[in-house]
Design an enzyme around this catalytic site. Sequence first.
Site, PDB file in Angstrom:
ATOM      1  N   ASP A  82       0.840  -1.197   0.000  1.00 47.14           N
ATOM      2  CA  ASP A  82       0.000   0.000   0.000  1.00 47.14           C
ATOM      3  C   ASP A  82       0.879   1.253   0.000  1.00 47.14           C
ATOM      4  OD1 ASP A  82      -2.386   1.434   0.128  1.00 47.14           O
ATOM      5  OD2 ASP A  82      -2.436   1.425   2.323  1.00 47.14           O
ATOM      6  N   HIS A 180      -7.404  10.024   4.251  1.00 49.49           N
ATOM      7  CA  HIS A 180      -6.801   9.077   5.181  1.00 49.49           C
ATOM      8  C   HIS A 180      -7.025   9.563   6.611  1.00 49.49           C
ATOM      9  CE1 HIS A 180      -4.107   8.098   1.589  1.00 49.49           C
ATOM     10  NE2 HIS A 180      -4.810   7.011   1.828  1.00 49.49           N
ATOM     11  N   HIS A 208      -9.749   4.684  -1.463  1.00 45.97           N
ATOM     12  CA  HIS A 208      -8.931   4.777  -0.257  1.00 45.97           C
ATOM     13  C   HIS A 208      -9.649   5.652   0.770  1.00 45.97           C
ATOM     14  CE1 HIS A 208      -4.809   3.244  -1.541  1.00 45.97           C
ATOM     15  NE2 HIS A 208      -5.581   3.059  -2.605  1.00 45.97           N
ATOM     16  N   GLY A 209      -9.210   5.545   2.027  1.00 51.21           N
ATOM     17  CA  GLY A 209      -9.765   6.409   3.067  1.00 51.21           C
ATOM     18  C   GLY A 209     -11.193   6.091   3.442  1.00 51.21           C
ATOM     19  N   ALA A 210     -11.533   4.790   3.491  1.00 49.73           N
ATOM     20  CA  ALA A 210     -12.927   4.413   3.761  1.00 49.73           C
ATOM     21  C   ALA A 210     -13.253   4.292   5.245  1.00 49.73           C
ATOM     22  CB  ALA A 210     -13.265   3.105   3.053  1.00 49.73           C
ATOM     23  N   ASN A 230     -10.428   0.352   0.814  1.00 51.18           N
ATOM     24  CA  ASN A 230      -9.309   0.305   1.755  1.00 51.18           C
ATOM     25  C   ASN A 230      -9.720   0.816   3.135  1.00 51.18           C
ATOM     26  OD1 ASN A 230      -7.976  -0.160  -0.729  1.00 51.18           O
ATOM     27  ND2 ASN A 230      -6.116   0.816   0.025  1.00 51.18           N
ATOM     28  N   ALA A 232      -8.047   1.240   7.132  1.00 46.02           N
ATOM     29  CA  ALA A 232      -6.867   1.150   7.994  1.00 46.02           C
ATOM     30  C   ALA A 232      -7.138   1.747   9.372  1.00 46.02           C
ATOM     31  CB  ALA A 232      -5.670   1.844   7.337  1.00 46.02           C
ATOM     32  N   THR A 233      -7.399   3.048   9.418  1.00 40.53           N
ATOM     33  CA  THR A 233      -7.512   3.763  10.695  1.00 40.53           C
ATOM     34  C   THR A 233      -8.575   3.160  11.611  1.00 40.53           C
ATOM     35  OG1 THR A 233      -6.812   5.801   9.606  1.00 40.53           O
ATOM     36  CG2 THR A 233      -7.908   6.020  11.732  1.00 40.53           C
TER      37      THR A 233
END
Length: 284
Positions: A82, A180, A208-210, A230, A232-233
Amino acid sequence: MFIISGRTMLKKAQQEGYAVPAFNIHNLETLQVVVETAAELRSPLIVAGTPGTFSYAGVGNIVAIAAELAKSWNHPLAVHLDHHEKLADIKMKVAAGVRSVMIDGSHFPFADNIALVKSVVDYCHRYDVSVEAELGRLGGQEDDLIVDGKDALYTHPEQAREFVEKTGIDSLAIAIGTAHGLYTAEPKLDFERLTEIRQRVDVPLVLHGASGLPTRDITRAISLGICKVNVATELKIAFSGALKNYLTQHAEASDPRHYMIPAKAAMKEVVRKVIADCGCEGKL
């Protein structure tokens, strides 16, 4: 082989109208959570790591553990790079067994981005490694890279067409209003822009940033052409929050086998929700 390219799973998602989740992991426990949950739900899975994650855990360790988990669960998956920026780094990780790559040249001028991405595509396609690239820039922070909101740029639909044609990428990450990190206010996604990009581009599109996006936005984005989501956080916050809570309530705790259990359970609930939002349960 249980470590596979992301190309086939994204094409299937595109044809059948769902999205494949890409979960950013960091260590053994987070890898266990995403593989076990995806296997239980028979969901396609992309296990993603930033350069910082691979430096922290070791590319060989991540690939080996992911392969062993995939084998034990009989659940093929993609290990994905990534937001990687250097061809030499990508070559090293492909040699270690990675079969899915995101090259991020979005901070370069358009022509330079194309040149960088094409060099990665030319190399990776020799080894059946799928390549994702980004056009436009998301705000927020990914690893040590911080993009101020004012510097975020939405993807231009006509540039997207040219970018895909000239690079030969397998999937395109687009900027339509996500960021993000966590949102301080509900984001306003540019669905009209997404539609215009989809009309010009035939490769799977990536969001990204979902983390923290409402289910309705994810569902609508998928209906308009998003094939990979995507997260992550949101995973990190669930994991660390449960861990902190356990240690606050059990100040004497010292055994990771005990305090990792609630952390993994909290993260698992997020993984289950994302799989449901992506509509990919039973789609392996």
